[in-house]
Design a protein around this motif. Structure first.
Motif, PDB file in Angstrom:
ATOM      1  N   VAL A   1     -10.574  -6.646  16.997  1.00  0.00           N
ATOM      2  CA  VAL A   1     -11.086  -5.643  16.051  1.00  0.00           C
ATOM      3  C   VAL A   1      -9.926  -4.888  15.417  1.00  0.00           C
ATOM      4  N   GLN A   2      -9.016  -4.401  16.242  1.00  0.00           N
ATOM      5  CA  GLN A   2      -7.889  -3.624  15.717  1.00  0.00           C
ATOM      6  C   GLN A   2      -7.017  -4.456  14.789  1.00  0.00           C
ATOM      7  N   LYS A   3      -6.733  -5.695  15.177  1.00  0.00           N
ATOM      8  CA  LYS A   3      -5.862  -6.548  14.362  1.00  0.00           C
ATOM      9  C   LYS A   3      -6.513  -6.836  13.008  1.00  0.00           C
ATOM     10  N   ILE A   4      -7.811  -7.109  13.007  1.00  0.00           N
ATOM     11  CA  ILE A   4      -8.504  -7.411  11.748  1.00  0.00           C
ATOM     12  C   ILE A   4      -8.525  -6.192  10.834  1.00  0.00           C
ATOM     13  N   VAL A   5      -8.866  -5.036  11.398  1.00  0.00           N
ATOM     14  CA  VAL A   5      -8.951  -3.816  10.590  1.00  0.00           C
ATOM     15  C   VAL A   5      -7.582  -3.460  10.015  1.00  0.00           C
ATOM     16  N   GLN A   6      -6.537  -3.539  10.818  1.00  0.00           N
ATOM     17  CA  GLN A   6      -5.193  -3.243  10.330  1.00  0.00           C
ATOM     18  C   GLN A   6      -4.774  -4.236   9.260  1.00  0.00           C
ATOM     19  N   GLY A  20      -6.782  -0.820   7.142  1.00  0.00           N
ATOM     20  CA  GLY A  20      -7.478   0.312   7.745  1.00  0.00           C
ATOM     21  C   GLY A  20      -6.960   0.611   9.136  1.00  0.00           C
ATOM     22  N   ARG A  21      -7.673   1.453   9.846  1.00  0.00           N
ATOM     23  CA  ARG A  21      -7.318   1.777  11.227  1.00  0.00           C
ATOM     24  C   ARG A  21      -8.589   1.910  12.050  1.00  0.00           C
ATOM     25  N   VAL A  22      -8.450   1.891  13.368  1.00  0.00           N
ATOM     26  CA  VAL A  22      -9.607   1.950  14.264  1.00  0.00           C
ATOM     27  C   VAL A  22      -9.280   2.890  15.414  1.00  0.00           C
ATOM     28  N   TRP A  23     -10.289   3.646  15.877  1.00  0.00           N
ATOM     29  CA  TRP A  23     -10.109   4.552  16.999  1.00  0.00           C
ATOM     30  C   TRP A  23     -11.461   4.815  17.649  1.00  0.00           C
ATOM     31  N   VAL A  24     -11.436   5.506  18.787  1.00  0.00           N
ATOM     32  CA  VAL A  24     -12.670   5.769  19.523  1.00  0.00           C
ATOM     33  C   VAL A  24     -12.692   7.220  19.981  1.00  0.00           C
ATOM     34  N   THR A  25     -13.885   7.797  20.006  1.00  0.00           N
ATOM     35  CA  THR A  25     -14.113   9.091  20.644  1.00  0.00           C
ATOM     36  C   THR A  25     -15.171   8.864  21.718  1.00  0.00           C
ATOM     37  N   PHE A  78     -13.851   2.798  12.299  1.00  0.00           N
ATOM     38  CA  PHE A  78     -12.808   2.028  11.621  1.00  0.00           C
ATOM     39  C   PHE A  78     -12.936   2.234  10.124  1.00  0.00           C
ATOM     40  N   THR A  79     -11.803   2.205   9.448  1.00  0.00           N
ATOM     41  CA  THR A  79     -11.788   2.443   8.010  1.00  0.00           C
ATOM     42  C   THR A  79     -11.399   1.176   7.261  1.00  0.00           C
ATOM     43  N   LEU A  80     -11.932   1.058   6.055  1.00  0.00           N
ATOM     44  CA  LEU A  80     -11.559  -0.006   5.123  1.00  0.00           C
ATOM     45  C   LEU A  80     -11.383   0.633   3.750  1.00  0.00           C
ATOM     46  N   CYS A 104      -6.522  -6.396  -0.246  1.00  0.00           N
ATOM     47  CA  CYS A 104      -6.672  -5.585   0.961  1.00  0.00           C
ATOM     48  C   CYS A 104      -6.233  -6.331   2.192  1.00  0.00           C
ATOM     49  N   CYS A 105      -5.851  -7.558   2.018  1.00  0.00           N
ATOM     50  CA  CYS A 105      -5.392  -8.350   3.161  1.00  0.00           C
ATOM     51  C   CYS A 105      -3.994  -8.851   2.870  1.00  0.00           C
TER      52      CYS A 105
END
Length: 361
Positions: free
Chosen positions: A317-322, A326-331, A342-344, A357-358
């Motif tokens: 997930v993180q590798k694809i989003v980056q 974008g970026r990914v995080w959790v609360t 995660f953001t795009l 975007c890629c």
């Protein structure tokens, strides 16, 4: 005006490629020859060089860099970018008005060059590691297939002669082979994200999620999950199969780490902010302790050792989003469920206008 030049890996030449503050016609790549021009002087001496008026400085040949004259450049400060004891590039700043660059200016630019060197080295290490992972994973597959094949023959033709203990050991071997096969497959998948470029298209996220929901119907039913999708989710641009994988992995993660004390509820939504679409997948599962919020995105990390899989879902997930910018995080907190964000990049203006975007990695 600023310009960055890096050494080409194949030829060893330093090429000025990255220009800021210059017209597009002035941004064509420019090869720096050792000993010629200001950049060449830096390569020759290995020392910072500065001049208050390039055109009248006897150390440099103006006709070697006519672009400097065309752009009206007057004062220039250039420093080397050093990597492992060698010069790996150049960093210039320039002014169209005569001025004197100070020792402080030089110290700041040298510091920036040091940061650039660290970034270059990290990129090289990352690329080398990615290549190693791909090669090693690919090469490991052949002997693994062979072990699986011979163990299958052993089970079929000689299983009765092995006895209970022998069959137990054989079952352990085959289970470990299956686990290793899953691990290698996920490693190859992780390396392919950077190595391969899928087609970039406009993605109807609402439709995509309905497809994911349909494909995961059995998994969600077995988890007793209620899935709620926000209506009218925004479209994004990217590799459709990869974005689909992001949502599928996050939903699978929610099902895997559900609470045993209450029915599983999962909600997927989005909010636009700052030029990005911020998606979220929220569940009321077992939750994640704050000290693990960063660790869970590393390969082979699982919250529970007994959980299915090899712990690559969130790393993918993180590798694809980056890879999509974008970026990914959790609360989360123990017992309070989790929300993965995660953001795009948001689609600007005409949604049919292609938007990069890629990256190629």
């Amino acid at each position: 005006t600023a310009v960055l030049g890096l050494q080409e890996p194949n030829t060893g030449d330093v090429i000025l490629r990255y220009w800021v503050g210059m017209d597009s016609a002035e941004r064509e790549p420019l090869r720096v020859e050792v000993g010629k021009g200001l950049g060449g002087h830096v390569l020759w001496t290995g020392q910072p060089v500065r001049t208050d008026h390039y055109a009248t400085d006897p150390r440099f040949t103006l006709d070697y860099q006519p672009r400097v004259n065309q752009a009206g450049i007057q004062a220039i400060l250039a420093v080397p970018i050093r990597l492992s004891g060698r010069i790996a590039g150049l960093l210039h700043v320039a002014s169209r008005t005569p001025r004197s660059f100070t020792d402080r200016d030089e110290a700041i630019l040298l510091q920036l060059a040091d940061h650039a060197a660290v970034a270059i080295r990290n990129a090289q290490v990352y690329k080398e590691l990615d290549a190693f992972v791909y090669t090693a994973s690919h090469d490991l597959k052949a002997p693994l297939v062979s072990i699986d094949g011979y163990s299958s023959i052993l089970h079929t033709e000689f299983g009765a002669a092995l006895g209970d203990q022998g069959q137990h050991y054989l079952a352990r071997i085959r289970a470990n082979v299956a686990h290793m096969h899953s691990l290698i497959t996920d490693l190859l998948e992780l390396s392919r994200i950077e190595r391969t470029q899928g087609s970039v298209e406009t993605i109807d996220v609402s439709m995509l999620l309905r497809e994911v929901q349909e494909d995961m119907a059995l998994t969600l039913a077995q988890a007793g999950a209620e899935l709620v999708l926000q209506t009218a989710l925004p479209a994004v641009r990217g590799d459709r199969s990869r974005i689909r994988q992001v949502f599928a992995n996050l939903l699978e993660n929610a099902a895997k780490y559900r609470s045993r004390e209450r029915p599983l509820h999962i909600a997927v939504g989005c909010q636009s902010e700052g030029g990005y679409e911020r998606f979220h997948v929220t569940d009321n599962g077992m939750g994640i302790a704050p000290r693990y919020h960063q660790q869970i995105f590393a390969p082979f990390r699982k919250l529970e050792a007994a959980a299915e899989g090899v712990g690559m879902g969130l790393a993918l997930v993180q590798k694809i989003v980056q890879h999509h910018g974008g970026r990914v995080w959790v609360t989360s907190a123990i017992g309070a469920g989790a929300t993965f964000y995660f953001t795009l990049p948001a689609i600007r203006n005409d949604p049919n206008t292609p938007k990069e975007c890629c990256s190629d990695g």
